[in-house]
Write a protein that holds these residues in place. Structure first.
Motif, short mmCIF file in Angstrom:
data_model
loop_
_atom_site.label_atom_id
_atom_site.label_comp_id
_atom_site.label_asym_id
_atom_site.label_seq_id
_atom_site.Cartn_x
_atom_site.Cartn_y
_atom_site.Cartn_z
N UNK A 19 0.81 -1.22 0.00
CA UNK A 19 0.00 0.00 0.00
C UNK A 19 0.84 1.26 0.00
N UNK A 20 1.97 1.24 0.70
CA UNK A 20 2.85 2.41 0.77
C UNK A 20 3.45 2.74 -0.59
N UNK A 21 3.52 1.76 -1.48
CA UNK A 21 4.12 1.98 -2.80
C UNK A 21 3.09 2.38 -3.86
N UNK A 22 1.82 2.32 -3.55
CA UNK A 22 0.78 2.63 -4.53
C UNK A 22 0.36 4.09 -4.41
N UNK A 23 -0.13 4.67 -5.51
CA UNK A 23 -0.66 6.04 -5.44
C UNK A 23 -1.80 6.11 -4.44
N UNK A 24 -1.78 7.11 -3.59
CA UNK A 24 -2.82 7.28 -2.59
C UNK A 24 -2.71 6.31 -1.43
N UNK A 25 -1.64 5.52 -1.38
CA UNK A 25 -1.42 4.53 -0.32
C UNK A 25 -2.58 3.55 -0.20
N UNK A 26 -3.15 3.18 -1.33
CA UNK A 26 -4.27 2.23 -1.34
C UNK A 26 -3.74 0.83 -1.07
N UNK A 27 -4.35 0.15 -0.10
CA UNK A 27 -3.86 -1.15 0.36
C UNK A 27 -4.36 -2.32 -0.48
N UNK A 28 -5.23 -2.06 -1.43
CA UNK A 28 -5.76 -3.13 -2.27
C UNK A 28 -5.04 -3.17 -3.61
N UNK A 29 -4.92 -4.31 -4.23
CA UNK A 29 -5.42 -5.61 -3.85
C UNK A 29 -4.59 -6.23 -2.73
N UNK A 30 -5.24 -7.10 -1.98
CA UNK A 30 -4.56 -7.82 -0.90
C UNK A 30 -3.66 -8.88 -1.52
N UNK A 31 -2.70 -9.39 -0.74
CA UNK A 31 -1.80 -10.43 -1.28
C UNK A 31 -2.56 -11.66 -1.77
N UNK A 32 -1.99 -12.33 -2.78
CA UNK A 32 -2.61 -13.55 -3.32
C UNK A 32 -2.82 -14.56 -2.21
N UNK A 33 -3.95 -15.22 -2.29
CA UNK A 33 -4.26 -16.25 -1.31
C UNK A 33 -4.97 -15.74 -0.07
N UNK A 34 -5.04 -14.42 0.09
CA UNK A 34 -5.73 -13.85 1.25
C UNK A 34 -7.10 -13.37 0.80
N UNK A 35 -8.13 -14.11 1.14
CA UNK A 35 -9.48 -13.74 0.76
C UNK A 35 -10.47 -14.33 1.75
N UNK A 36 -11.73 -13.95 1.58
CA UNK A 36 -12.78 -14.49 2.44
C UNK A 36 -12.64 -14.04 3.88
N UNK A 37 -12.93 -15.00 4.79
CA UNK A 37 -12.93 -14.73 6.23
C UNK A 37 -11.55 -14.32 6.72
N UNK A 38 -10.49 -14.92 6.17
CA UNK A 38 -9.12 -14.59 6.60
C UNK A 38 -8.80 -13.14 6.25
N UNK A 39 -9.20 -12.70 5.06
CA UNK A 39 -8.95 -11.31 4.65
C UNK A 39 -9.72 -10.35 5.55
N UNK A 40 -10.99 -10.68 5.81
CA UNK A 40 -11.81 -9.81 6.65
C UNK A 40 -11.23 -9.69 8.06
N UNK A 41 -10.79 -10.83 8.61
CA UNK A 41 -10.22 -10.82 9.96
C UNK A 41 -8.92 -10.00 10.00
N UNK A 42 -8.05 -10.19 9.01
CA UNK A 42 -6.79 -9.46 8.97
C UNK A 42 -7.03 -7.96 8.85
#
Length: 180
Positions: A15-38
């Motif tokens: 996120x720190x390297x993207x314009x506007x410090x946007x944190x998305x997309x999340x790392x590959x493999x992180x989705x669903x309940x695990x992504x929401x919890x993180x």
């Protein structure tokens, strides 16, 4: 401050390297309940913030909030500090977002009094409107110059809507702000 996990470090660094410090997309493999919890833990710790997504700029959505709107995730100053980055970029982006949200509407352009353009506007705003012959007589312009002024200066530069209607006995009549 709690120790960062590898996944949290990845999210904040990317996120720190993207314009506007946007944190998305999340790392590959992180989705669903695990992504929401993180993400929830990172928001609670102040490392991420949910902000309105600018869909026109193509910002990625974290979640939809209805009516075609959604939110995205932005790395906060605390998130940058957690990975050892000075938050100057975040402050700059926050100032830009704040300025864009608070920017006053552009000041309407008004023509100088006594000019041919002001005379043309007054003629076109009159309830009876103006014929091309009357415009030519008042301004001394050729017909093509008058049409160019109505299209260019009045329409494009001043944002006025010039309409024309054929009227019985008068021919084509031009008006501003009224339909005939």
């Amino acid at each position: 401050m709690p120790k960062l996990t590898e996944t949290q470090t990845l999210i904040l660094s990317a996120g720190a390297q993207r314009p506007g410090n946007i944190a998305l997309p999340l790392p590959k493999g992180l989705h669903g309940a695990a992504a929401k919890m993180t993400v929830t833990k990172m928001i609670e710790r102040g490392w991420l913030q949910e902000v309105d997504a600018n869909l026109r700029r193509g910002e990625p959505l974290w979640r939809e909030i209805g009516d075609g709107h959604g939110t995205t995730l932005v790395v906060t100053e605390a998130g940058l500090l957690a990975i050892g980055i000075e938050p100057v970029v975040v402050q700059t982006m926050a100032a830009i977002r704040k300025h864009a949200a608070e920017a006053p509407a552009p000041k309407p352009v008004t023509p100088r009094a006594g000019t041919k353009q002001a005379m043309l506007i007054a003629m076109l705003q009159a309830p009876e409107g103006a014929t091309m012959e009357a415009i030519i007589a008042a301004t001394g312009w050729q017909a093509h110059s008058a049409r160019g002024a109505m299209s260019g200066a009045l329409g494009k530069k001043l944002g006025l809507v010039v309409t024309s209607v054929k009227e019985e006995g008068r021919g084509r009549v031009y008006r501003i702000g009224q339909s005939g």
